[in-house]
Design a protein around this motif. Structure first.
Motif, PDB file in Angstrom:
ATOM      1  N   GLN A 163       1.194   6.185 -11.334  1.00 20.64           N
ATOM      2  CA  GLN A 163      -0.008   5.352 -11.297  1.00 20.64           C
ATOM      3  C   GLN A 163       0.321   3.964 -11.634  1.00 20.64           C
ATOM      4  O   GLN A 163       0.354   3.173 -12.312  1.00 20.64           O
ATOM      5  CB  GLN A 163      -1.129   5.919 -12.159  1.00 20.64           C
ATOM      6  N   MET A 166       0.836  -1.204   0.000  1.00 23.66           N
ATOM      7  CA  MET A 166       0.000   0.000   0.000  1.00 23.66           C
ATOM      8  C   MET A 166       0.875   1.259   0.000  1.00 23.66           C
ATOM      9  O   MET A 166       0.571   2.236  -0.695  1.00 23.66           O
ATOM     10  CB  MET A 166      -0.927   0.028   1.226  1.00 23.66           C
ATOM     11  N   ASN A 167       1.947   1.240   0.768  1.00 20.33           N
ATOM     12  CA  ASN A 167       2.859   2.386   0.786  1.00 20.33           C
ATOM     13  C   ASN A 167       3.511   2.594  -0.572  1.00 20.33           C
ATOM     14  O   ASN A 167       3.676   3.734  -1.024  1.00 20.33           O
ATOM     15  CB  ASN A 167       3.928   2.215   1.866  1.00 20.33           C
ATOM     16  N   ASP A 168       3.896   1.504  -1.218  1.00 20.49           N
ATOM     17  CA  ASP A 168       4.487   1.619  -2.564  1.00 20.49           C
ATOM     18  C   ASP A 168       3.479   2.206  -3.541  1.00 20.49           C
ATOM     19  O   ASP A 168       3.830   3.070  -4.354  1.00 20.49           O
ATOM     20  CB  ASP A 168       4.965   0.247  -3.059  1.00 20.49           C
ATOM     21  N   ARG A 169       2.237   1.744  -3.484  1.00 16.79           N
ATOM     22  CA  ARG A 169       1.210   2.282  -4.374  1.00 16.79           C
ATOM     23  C   ARG A 169       0.984   3.766  -4.110  1.00 16.79           C
ATOM     24  O   ARG A 169       0.823   4.564  -5.037  1.00 16.79           O
ATOM     25  CB  ARG A 169      -0.098   1.517  -4.195  1.00 16.79           C
ATOM     26  N   TRP A 170       0.996   4.157  -2.837  1.00  8.46           N
ATOM     27  CA  TRP A 170       0.806   5.562  -2.493  1.00  8.46           C
ATOM     28  C   TRP A 170       1.957   6.411  -3.034  1.00  8.46           C
ATOM     29  O   TRP A 170       1.740   7.489  -3.579  1.00  8.46           O
ATOM     30  CB  TRP A 170       0.697   5.707  -0.982  1.00  8.46           C
ATOM     31  N   ASP A 171       3.187   5.909  -2.862  1.00  9.45           N
ATOM     32  CA  ASP A 171       4.347   6.644  -3.374  1.00  9.45           C
ATOM     33  C   ASP A 171       4.277   6.803  -4.882  1.00  9.45           C
ATOM     34  O   ASP A 171       4.603   7.870  -5.422  1.00  9.45           O
ATOM     35  CB  ASP A 171       5.642   5.939  -2.973  1.00  9.45           C
ATOM     36  N   LYS A 172       3.865   5.759  -5.580  1.00  8.91           N
ATOM     37  CA  LYS A 172       3.748   5.850  -7.039  1.00  8.91           C
ATOM     38  C   LYS A 172       2.696   6.876  -7.440  1.00  8.91           C
ATOM     39  O   LYS A 172       2.883   7.628  -8.390  1.00  8.91           O
ATOM     40  CB  LYS A 172       3.397   4.482  -7.626  1.00  8.91           C
ATOM     41  N   ARG A 173       1.590   6.908  -6.700  1.00  4.58           N
ATOM     42  CA  ARG A 173       0.554   7.903  -6.997  1.00  4.58           C
ATOM     43  C   ARG A 173       1.075   9.316  -6.780  1.00  4.58           C
ATOM     44  O   ARG A 173       0.777  10.235  -7.543  1.00  4.58           O
ATOM     45  CB  ARG A 173      -0.677   7.686  -6.134  1.00  4.58           C
ATOM     46  N   GLN A 174       1.834   9.493  -5.712  1.00  7.42           N
ATOM     47  CA  GLN A 174       2.370  10.826  -5.429  1.00  7.42           C
ATOM     48  C   GLN A 174       3.390  11.271  -6.479  1.00  7.42           C
ATOM     49  O   GLN A 174       3.515  12.453  -6.750  1.00  7.42           O
ATOM     50  CB  GLN A 174       3.007  10.857  -4.034  1.00  7.42           C
TER      51      GLN A 174
END
Length: 125
Positions: free
Chosen positions: A125, A113-121
Motif C-alpha cells: 500500500q 498507476m501500474n506501480d501503485r497496482w503492483d504495490k497493492r498486490q
C-alpha cells in the motif's frame, strides 16, 4: 453525461501516455488514411469487365477453358480494384506530439498507476 474536469484531465493524461509509450501503434492505427490509387481502381474495373466478357464468350462458345480464363481475369481485376492504396508515412515523434509529455526517463501516468497496482498486490500500500 459529461465528464468532470478531473476526469477530463485524467483522460487527456492517459491519452498522452498512450501516444508516448505506444508511438508505433499510434503510427499504424492513427496515421493518415491511405490515398486511393485511382489508376489501380480504373485498371481493375477494366480488367473485371474484360473478364466478364471473356467468361460470357466462353459460355457462349462452350469452351470451359475460355470461361475459366475469363473468371481468372475478372477475379484478378476485382482484387486489383479493391487493393489498398499507399499509406502516407507518419513520423512517430509527430504522432506523439511534444507538449506536456513525460520524457523516456520520467514515468508517465500509466507507469505510476501500474506501480501503485503492483504495490497493492504485494500488500505494501
Amino acid at each position: 453525461m459529461p465528464l468532470s474536469e478531473h476526469e477530463q484531465r485524467l483522460l487527456e493524461e492517459m491519452e498522452r501516455s498512450l501516444y508516448q509509450n505506444d508511438a508505433d501503434f499510434v503510427a499504424k492505427v492513427g496515421g493518415k488514411r491511405a490515398r486511393p490509387a485511382y489508376r489501380s481502381i480504373v485498371l481493375g474495373i477494366l480488367l473485371a469487365v474484360i473478364g466478364v466478357a471473356v467468361l460470357v464468350t466462353g459460355v457462349f462458345v462452350q469452351l470451359p477453358i475460355v470461361g475459366i480464363l475469363g473468371f481468372v481475369v475478372m477475379f484478378g481485376g476485382v482484387l486489383l480494384a479493391i487493393a489498398p492504396g499507399k499509406r502516407v508515412a507518419v513520423d512517430p515523434d509527430a504522432a506523439a506530439g511534444s507538449s506536456g509529455k513525460p520524457t523516456r526517463g520520467q514515468p508517465g501516468f500509466m507507469d505510476r498507476m501500474n506501480d501503485r497496482w503492483d504495490k497493492r498486490q504485494d500488500g505494501q500500500q
